[in-house]
Design a protein around this motif. Structure first.
Motif, short mmCIF file in Angstrom:
data_model
loop_
_atom_site.label_atom_id
_atom_site.label_comp_id
_atom_site.label_asym_id
_atom_site.label_seq_id
_atom_site.Cartn_x
_atom_site.Cartn_y
_atom_site.Cartn_z
N GLU A 128 3.91 6.13 5.04
CA GLU A 128 2.72 5.29 4.84
C GLU A 128 3.12 3.83 4.69
O GLU A 128 4.30 3.49 4.68
N ARG A 141 -10.81 -6.61 0.16
CA ARG A 141 -11.47 -7.91 0.38
C ARG A 141 -11.72 -8.14 1.87
O ARG A 141 -12.77 -8.63 2.27
N HIS A 142 -10.74 -7.78 2.70
CA HIS A 142 -10.90 -7.94 4.15
C HIS A 142 -11.99 -7.00 4.67
O HIS A 142 -12.74 -7.34 5.57
N LYS A 173 0.23 8.87 6.47
CA LYS A 173 -0.92 8.66 5.58
C LYS A 173 -1.43 7.23 5.60
O LYS A 173 -0.66 6.27 5.55
N THR A 175 -5.39 4.77 0.64
CA THR A 175 -6.60 5.38 0.09
C THR A 175 -6.99 4.70 -1.21
O THR A 175 -6.12 4.18 -1.92
N THR A 214 -7.78 4.57 -4.98
CA THR A 214 -7.69 5.30 -6.24
C THR A 214 -8.89 4.85 -7.06
O THR A 214 -8.97 3.68 -7.43
N ASN A 240 -3.00 -7.52 8.46
CA ASN A 240 -1.71 -7.15 9.02
C ASN A 240 -1.59 -5.62 9.13
O ASN A 240 -1.69 -4.92 8.13
N ARG A 248 -15.76 2.04 -8.65
CA ARG A 248 -15.94 2.90 -7.48
C ARG A 248 -16.93 4.03 -7.74
O ARG A 248 -17.40 4.66 -6.79
N HIS A 253 1.16 -1.11 1.07
CA HIS A 253 -0.01 -1.84 0.53
C HIS A 253 -1.22 -0.92 0.40
O HIS A 253 -1.20 0.23 0.83
N GLY A 254 -2.30 -1.47 -0.18
CA GLY A 254 -3.53 -0.71 -0.39
C GLY A 254 -4.50 -0.83 0.78
O GLY A 254 -4.09 -1.13 1.91
N THR A 255 -5.77 -0.63 0.48
CA THR A 255 -6.80 -0.53 1.52
C THR A 255 -7.34 -1.89 1.97
O THR A 255 -8.24 -1.96 2.79
N VAL A 256 -6.81 -2.97 1.38
CA VAL A 256 -7.19 -4.36 1.69
C VAL A 256 -8.73 -4.52 1.62
O VAL A 256 -9.37 -4.97 2.56
P1 NAP Z 1 -4.18 -4.24 -1.46
O1 NAP Z 1 -5.12 -3.45 -0.69
O2 NAP Z 1 -2.73 -4.02 -1.17
O3 NAP Z 1 -4.51 -5.77 -1.26
C1 NAP Z 1 -4.20 -6.81 -2.14
C2 NAP Z 1 -4.17 -8.13 -1.41
O4 NAP Z 1 -2.93 -8.26 -0.73
C3 NAP Z 1 -5.22 -8.27 -0.33
O5 NAP Z 1 -6.45 -8.70 -0.84
C4 NAP Z 1 -4.56 -9.22 0.62
O6 NAP Z 1 -4.61 -10.57 0.15
C5 NAP Z 1 -3.11 -8.79 0.55
N1 NAP Z 1 -2.82 -7.73 1.54
C6 NAP Z 1 -2.44 -6.44 1.28
N2 NAP Z 1 -2.24 -5.78 2.41
C7 NAP Z 1 -2.49 -6.64 3.42
C8 NAP Z 1 -2.47 -6.54 4.83
N3 NAP Z 1 -2.14 -5.39 5.41
N4 NAP Z 1 -2.78 -7.61 5.57
C9 NAP Z 1 -3.12 -8.78 4.99
N5 NAP Z 1 -3.17 -8.94 3.64
C10 NAP Z 1 -2.86 -7.89 2.87
O7 NAP Z 1 -4.33 -3.94 -3.02
P2 NAP Z 1 -5.63 -3.92 -3.96
O8 NAP Z 1 -6.65 -4.89 -3.48
O9 NAP Z 1 -5.10 -4.02 -5.32
O10 NAP Z 1 -6.23 -2.47 -3.80
C11 NAP Z 1 -7.28 -2.11 -2.91
C12 NAP Z 1 -7.43 -0.60 -2.94
O11 NAP Z 1 -6.25 0.00 -2.42
C13 NAP Z 1 -7.65 -0.03 -4.32
O12 NAP Z 1 -8.76 0.85 -4.30
C14 NAP Z 1 -6.38 0.74 -4.62
O13 NAP Z 1 -6.63 1.91 -5.34
C15 NAP Z 1 -5.87 1.08 -3.25
N6 NAP Z 1 -4.39 1.22 -3.13
C16 NAP Z 1 -3.95 2.26 -2.39
C17 NAP Z 1 -2.59 2.42 -2.17
C18 NAP Z 1 -2.12 3.58 -1.34
O14 NAP Z 1 -2.92 4.37 -0.87
N7 NAP Z 1 -0.84 3.71 -1.11
C19 NAP Z 1 -1.69 1.49 -2.70
C20 NAP Z 1 -2.18 0.42 -3.44
C21 NAP Z 1 -3.54 0.29 -3.64
P3 NAP Z 1 -5.79 -11.61 0.52
O15 NAP Z 1 -7.06 -10.97 0.07
O16 NAP Z 1 -5.39 -12.81 -0.25
O17 NAP Z 1 -5.76 -11.81 2.01
#
Ligand code: NAP
Ligand code: MG
Length: 398
Positions: free
Chosen positions: A303, A311-312, A72, A75, A77, A325, A82, A306-309
């Motif tokens: 899976e 900001r990137h 997976k 995705t 949430t 990453n 959103r 981390h989330g969908t990143v």
């Molecule tokens: P995130 O996507 O994990 O990212 C948070 C921060 O952590 C990023 O802005 C980045 O920091 C850093 N980061 C996370 N993964 C990275 C990677 N692979 N490579 C480089 N840097 C990474 O969490 P979020 O921003 O709180 O959530 C974004 C979306 O993801 C939300 O819609 C949430 O619902 C969803 N989400 C999904 C899952 C899942 O499906 N399992 C889990 C968690 C969140 P910098 O910006 O400082 O570079």
């Protein structure tokens, strides 16, 4: 070169934002050139979840039950922001929550260790895998504020209408109360998933609660684990040369810090929530954390943690360079392919999964890495590359 054959499809759950971009690149650059990939594809991207009234999420979970192994992508949430962004009909539930409820699984999270990135706890040279019970306790609670001069009681009514009650507190001033629950079925599933995963990965398993204080609630977790272990797993553990170890949560925390890793730490829901953040941070980066949902009947969903990143992704949409990453997502694919290979007796597929993981780690150890690791690495020759270059560098090393 002839491509590696598969017999049973993997359930492929595509996702959102930057991880959806990485998803396609990982397949194109690292998998399709080597493997005659068979998947049953489900688009869990928010747009399609909305179009299907989230039916696609349910279908993907059912397919996972049928085939046994899924991979997976992260995705979205949905939250309030959103709703207009994706023009949503509803604020759809977390796909992970939906899938977990259908598969009735336990989530195991383990860090990926690599040379050049040292843990904040230098003795942690092997991974600590956290197994979090994903049902009940404070996550399904009932809370009340209580005004002064009130009596609060815990009550249940049995099938004949008989009430059993117990005093919580006689409030003279204002206060608060909370009711929580769990079920024997869920705790038993949790225990079996943990013991199966320990056997699967040949690691010891630790479990800890606060049973000295919570003499009925937490003690019940301890008893269920022990009963299931003694009756169903003890012999298998002896044969595998691994151990089940129960201790008080305070003692566990102290032992974990002093340990060198290499075991599974089974945690109640809240402990797993907070301890997995602590463990992930101590090992370096959330982007180096894998996650696998294991159901008590042996169904696996891999899976990244981390989330969908997001900001990137917005940078990517603007045509700017990203350095995201992809390691945990690559390991989700390799984990799923390895498991498929084991179940279908395809040693070539298992070998490829190993090779893909080795090549990924080798790339980082050669100094080629994305920005998040660049900040943490203590290699002299380190070099920061963009998301796609990293994958091409891995491909060279496969
Ligand atoms: P995130 O996507 O994990 O990212 C948070 C921060 O952590 C990023 O802005 C980045 O920091 C850093 N980061 C996370 N993964 C990275 C990677 N692979 N490579 C480089 N840097 C990474 O969490 P979020 O921003 O709180 O959530 C974004 C979306 O993801 C939300 O819609 C949430 O619902 C969803 N989400 C999904 C899952 C899942 O499906 N399992 C889990 C968690 C969140 P910098 O910006 O400082 O570079
Ligand atoms: Mg947390």
């Amino acid at each position: 070169m002839e491509k590696i054959k598969m017999t049973t499809p993997l359930v492929e759950m595509d996702g959102d934002e930057m991880t959806r971009v990485l998803w396609k690149w990982i397949k194109d650059i690292l998998i399709l050139p080597f493997v005659d990939l068979k998947t049953e594809y489900y688009d869990l991207g928010l747009k399609y979840r909305n179009e299907t009234d989230d039916k696609v999420t349910f279908d993907s979970a059912e397919a996972t039950k049928k085939y046994g192994v899924a991979v997976k992508c992260a995705t979205i949430t949905p939250n309030a922001a959103r709703m207009p962004e994706y023009n949503l009909k509803e604020m759809w539930k977390s796909p992970n929550g939906t899938i977990r409820a259908i598969l009735d699984g336990t989530v195991f999270r383990a860090p990926i260790l690599v040379k050049g990135i040292t843990s904040y706890i230098p003795t942690w040279t092997k991974p600590i895998t956290i197994a979090r019970h994903a049902y009940g306790d404070i996550y399904k609670n009932t809370e009340l504020k209580v005004p002064a001069d009130s009596k609060a009681e815990l009550v249940y009514t049995d099938k004949d209408g008989k009430e059993t009650r117990e005093l919580i507190h006689n409030f003279t001033g204002d206060g608060i109360i909370q009711g929580i629950h769990n079920t024997d079925k869920s705790i038993s599933s949790f225990a079996r998933s943990c013991f199966n995963f320990a056997l699967d990965t040949k690691q010891d398993i630790w479990f800890a609660t606060k049973d000295t204080i919570s003499k009925k609630y937490d003690h019940h977790f301890k008893d269920i684990f022990q009963e299931i272990f003694d009756s169903e797993y003890k012999t298998k553990f002896d044969e595998a040369g691994i151990e089940y170890f129960y201790t008080l949560i305070d003692d566990a925390v102290a032992r974990v810090i002093r340990s060198d890793g290499g075991y599974i730490w089974a945690c109640k829901n809240y402990d797993g929530d907070v301890m997995s953040d602590m463990v992930a941070t101590a090992y370096g980066s959330l982007a180096m954390m894998t996650s696998v949902l294991v159901s008590p009947d042996g169904v696996y969903e891999y899976e990244a943690a981390h989330g969908t990143v997001q900001r990137h992704y917005y940078k990517y949409l603007k045509g700017e360079e990203t350095s995201t990453n992809s390691v945990a997502t690559i390991f989700a694919w390799s984990g799923a392919m390895r498991k498929r290979g084991e179940l279908d007796n395809l040693p070539e597929l298992v070998k490829f999964a190993e090779r893909l993981e080795k090549a990924t780690l080798q790339t980082i150890e050669d100094g080629v890495m994305t920005g998040d690791l660049y900040l943490l690495s203590n290699l002299d020759n380190k070099q920061k590359v963009d998301s796609e270059t990293f994958l091409k560098e891995v491909a060279k090393r496969i």
